[in-house]
Motif scaffolding. Structure first.
Motif, PDB file in Angstrom:
ATOM      1  N   LEU A  86      71.616  13.680  70.542  1.00 45.91           N
ATOM      2  CA  LEU A  86      72.110  14.309  71.835  1.00 45.91           C
ATOM      3  C   LEU A  86      72.802  15.797  71.316  1.00 45.91           C
ATOM      4  O   LEU A  86      72.548  16.474  72.068  1.00 45.91           O
ATOM      5  CB  LEU A  86      73.301  13.346  72.370  1.00 45.91           C
ATOM      6  N   GLU A  87      73.378  15.835  70.365  1.00 47.27           N
ATOM      7  CA  GLU A  87      74.183  16.888  69.728  1.00 47.27           C
ATOM      8  C   GLU A  87      73.014  17.928  69.685  1.00 47.27           C
ATOM      9  O   GLU A  87      73.093  19.359  69.924  1.00 47.27           O
ATOM     10  CB  GLU A  87      74.708  16.793  68.403  1.00 47.27           C
ATOM     11  N   PRO A  92      74.067  24.739  72.265  1.00 49.79           N
ATOM     12  CA  PRO A  92      73.845  26.028  72.864  1.00 49.79           C
ATOM     13  C   PRO A  92      72.525  26.763  72.831  1.00 49.79           C
ATOM     14  O   PRO A  92      72.268  27.420  73.748  1.00 49.79           O
ATOM     15  CB  PRO A  92      75.032  26.742  72.586  1.00 49.79           C
ATOM     16  N   GLU A  93      72.016  26.711  71.802  1.00 50.90           N
ATOM     17  CA  GLU A  93      70.614  27.522  71.336  1.00 50.90           C
ATOM     18  C   GLU A  93      69.446  26.558  71.164  1.00 50.90           C
ATOM     19  O   GLU A  93      68.473  26.742  71.051  1.00 50.90           O
ATOM     20  CB  GLU A  93      70.629  27.857  69.937  1.00 50.90           C
ATOM     21  N   ALA A  94      69.666  25.111  72.110  1.00 47.49           N
ATOM     22  CA  ALA A  94      68.428  24.480  72.164  1.00 47.49           C
ATOM     23  C   ALA A  94      67.381  25.000  72.836  1.00 47.49           C
ATOM     24  O   ALA A  94      66.167  24.727  72.243  1.00 47.49           O
ATOM     25  CB  ALA A  94      68.986  23.233  72.887  1.00 47.49           C
ATOM     26  N   ASP A  95      67.548  25.793  73.877  1.00 44.72           N
ATOM     27  CA  ASP A  95      66.364  26.313  74.796  1.00 44.72           C
ATOM     28  C   ASP A  95      65.588  27.149  73.680  1.00 44.72           C
ATOM     29  O   ASP A  95      64.267  27.269  74.103  1.00 44.72           O
ATOM     30  CB  ASP A  95      66.790  26.980  75.895  1.00 44.72           C
ATOM     31  N   THR A  96      66.187  27.665  72.721  1.00 44.24           N
ATOM     32  CA  THR A  96      65.331  28.840  71.991  1.00 44.24           C
ATOM     33  C   THR A  96      64.971  28.244  70.449  1.00 44.24           C
ATOM     34  O   THR A  96      64.598  28.599  69.535  1.00 44.24           O
ATOM     35  CB  THR A  96      66.108  29.780  71.772  1.00 44.24           C
ATOM     36  N   GLN A 321      79.572  20.275  81.755  1.00 45.48           N
ATOM     37  CA  GLN A 321      78.127  20.218  81.852  1.00 45.48           C
ATOM     38  C   GLN A 321      77.463  20.998  80.661  1.00 45.48           C
ATOM     39  O   GLN A 321      76.221  20.795  80.273  1.00 45.48           O
ATOM     40  CB  GLN A 321      77.896  21.455  82.920  1.00 45.48           C
ATOM     41  N   HIS A 322      78.487  21.315  79.624  1.00 44.18           N
ATOM     42  CA  HIS A 322      78.064  21.775  78.226  1.00 44.18           C
ATOM     43  C   HIS A 322      79.032  21.578  77.250  1.00 44.18           C
ATOM     44  O   HIS A 322      79.725  22.396  76.959  1.00 44.18           O
ATOM     45  CB  HIS A 322      77.934  23.466  78.288  1.00 44.18           C
ATOM     46  N   PRO A 323      78.865  20.217  77.041  1.00 48.64           N
ATOM     47  CA  PRO A 323      80.021  19.652  75.865  1.00 48.64           C
ATOM     48  C   PRO A 323      79.979  19.985  74.557  1.00 48.64           C
ATOM     49  O   PRO A 323      80.965  19.963  73.924  1.00 48.64           O
ATOM     50  CB  PRO A 323      79.679  18.097  76.369  1.00 48.64           C
ATOM     51  N   ILE A 324      79.078  20.973  74.269  1.00 50.67           N
ATOM     52  CA  ILE A 324      78.793  21.798  73.377  1.00 50.67           C
ATOM     53  C   ILE A 324      78.566  23.272  73.334  1.00 50.67           C
ATOM     54  O   ILE A 324      77.593  23.366  74.217  1.00 50.67           O
ATOM     55  CB  ILE A 324      77.718  21.314  72.214  1.00 50.67           C
ATOM     56  N   LYS A 376      76.665   9.517  74.079  1.00 55.39           N
ATOM     57  CA  LYS A 376      75.735   9.354  72.968  1.00 55.39           C
ATOM     58  C   LYS A 376      75.565   7.983  72.524  1.00 55.39           C
ATOM     59  O   LYS A 376      74.786   7.674  71.663  1.00 55.39           O
ATOM     60  CB  LYS A 376      75.990  10.240  71.842  1.00 55.39           C
ATOM     61  N   GLU A 377      76.329   6.851  73.013  1.00 56.12           N
ATOM     62  CA  GLU A 377      76.034   5.570  72.837  1.00 56.12           C
ATOM     63  C   GLU A 377      74.694   5.280  72.816  1.00 56.12           C
ATOM     64  O   GLU A 377      73.946   5.524  73.862  1.00 56.12           O
ATOM     65  CB  GLU A 377      76.958   4.715  73.454  1.00 56.12           C
TER      66      GLU A 377
END
Length: 390
Positions: A86-87, A92-96, A321-324, A376-377
């Motif tokens: 889940l992390e 924050p860079e997941a989309d790229t 909405q953006h926990p990281i 994330k459980e």
């Protein structure tokens, strides 16, 4: 023909193989409900209704929906062998990201959102499923597997690198596949005497049995469950992550569908599915309650402000909405200066709401850790042994 279908011979000579031609739904002879199935149906329906009620009265419903869609996307992708967390998805860079596993999950999120919008415009049908498949497979590892198109060749389920001879299951040939999809469309859209939850179980089984795409069938089939529950009015929003139970019981999940094909015993599959709905709905309800309590607890920690625009509370809403997140990303999203966002971030850190997860002077990453722990459980990737059990 058997109750669930029949085996059909294809080709000839040494190339001969037998594919499965599924019988049209609903089953004939009709399903035998029995006391156990009736009890499970009542329990699953009540759990789903409670979840739907809870989701309508929580603060920031859109927030919960957004997070639940991501969780279902991750869990469903993990069933197919995706090895990310889940992390990884919330990075924050997941989309790229160049990571193929992360891209798979992000595409599933996009496909879910697309499907929910499209479902308001057209019924649950082959056309919708093909459009969803195109979004799901676009630009990722299955792009060469004809995104958005039903297969034009035979596929099979078996060990990696194997052939038809090694197959554990061979879905219907192309001609039978098209007939089966048409029958499934009718079943999903015509009145049925069966309870909608039972129909959802049958529709998912049938789609997985038809296996109409060259790749991505599992994810589309599990998304079909969510769409069907919404289409039937059993839930108003995508607040259930059904793959939570299916992932935990992955071998049984596949074995029970295979048992229907082998013996025509739909009943054992429906009972398993109803238990999946019950457990997933209860878990999602508990998560909503825990996340709501966490929200109220931490919001109460924020100092009172008389300003019309309370930037600290705005940032708090953002991290839900953006926990990281990074300071730079939060500043850009909220229209704040970098220094302003940094000051607010430091305040939330001092209050114990967030914590830094890096030890860098620049591009620092922060996490809403307590929030993540609830979400994330059940989302740890499958181990090698579990993954091979597919």
């Amino acid at each position: 023909m058997g109750r669930s279908g029949t085996l059909v011979e294809n080709l000839s000579g040494e190339a001969t193989y037998r594919s499965f031609r599924p019988a049209a739904l609903p089953p004939s002879p009709p399903l035998q409900m029995g006391d156990e199935m009736a009890t499970l149906l009542v329990s699953a329906s009540r759990a789903l209704q409670r979840l739907d009620d809870l989701s309508q009265y929580v603060p920031n419903t859109d927030l919960f929906i957004s997070m639940y869609v991501r969780k279902e996307a991750l869990l469903s992708s993990q069933i197919e062998g995706t090895q990310c967390t889940l992390e990884d998805v919330l990075d924050p860079e997941a989309d790229t990201s160049a990571d193929a596993d992360v891209s798979d999950v992000i595409n599933y999120v996009k496909a879910t959102r697309f499907a929910l919008t499209r479902l308001q415009e057209i019924p649950l049908c082959g056309r919708l499923l093909k459009e969803v498949h195109e979004v799901l497979m676009g630009g990722v590892r299955g792009q060469e597997k004809n995104p958005g198109e039903f297969r034009r060749s035979q596929n099979w389920i078996g060990p990696g690198g194997g052939s038809l001879r090694d197959a554990r299951y061979i879905p219907p040939n192309v001609e039978d596949m098209h007939e089966a999809i048409a029958n499934l469309e009718r079943f999903m859209n015509e009145p049925c005497e069966l309870d909608p939850l039972v129909c959802a179980a049958l529709a998912h089984y049938q789609f997985e049995t038809i296996h109409p795409f060259l790749d991505g069938n599992g994810c589309v089939g599990r998304l079909l469950i969510l769409l069907y529950l919404i289409e039937c009015g059993l839930i108003g929003e995508p607040t259930i992550y059904i793959s939570y139970f299916l992932k935990k019981n992955q071998v049984e999940y596949y074995d029970r569908m295979m048992e229907v094909r082998r013996s025509g015993n739909y009943e054992q599959w429906v009972r398993f599915f109803l238990e999946a709905v019950r457990v997933a709905a209860l878990d999602a309800s508990q998560s909503i309650e825990r996340l709501s309590n966490l929200h109220e607890h931490n919001e109460a920690l924020l100092p009172a402000s008389r300003r019309a625009k309370d930037n600290l509370r705005t940032l708090f809403s953002y991290i839900e909405q953006h926990p990281i997140f990074t300071i730079k990303g939060a500043a850009r999203a909220l229209g704040l200066s970098y220094n302003g966002a940094a000051t607010l971030t430091k305040k939330l850190e001092e209050l114990g709401i967030i914590e830094e997860t890096t030890n860098a002077s620049r591009n620092r990453v922060f996490a809403y850790t307590d929030y993540l722990e609830i979400l994330k459980e059940g989302t740890a990737p499958l181990t090698g042994g579990e993954a091979k059990a597919r």
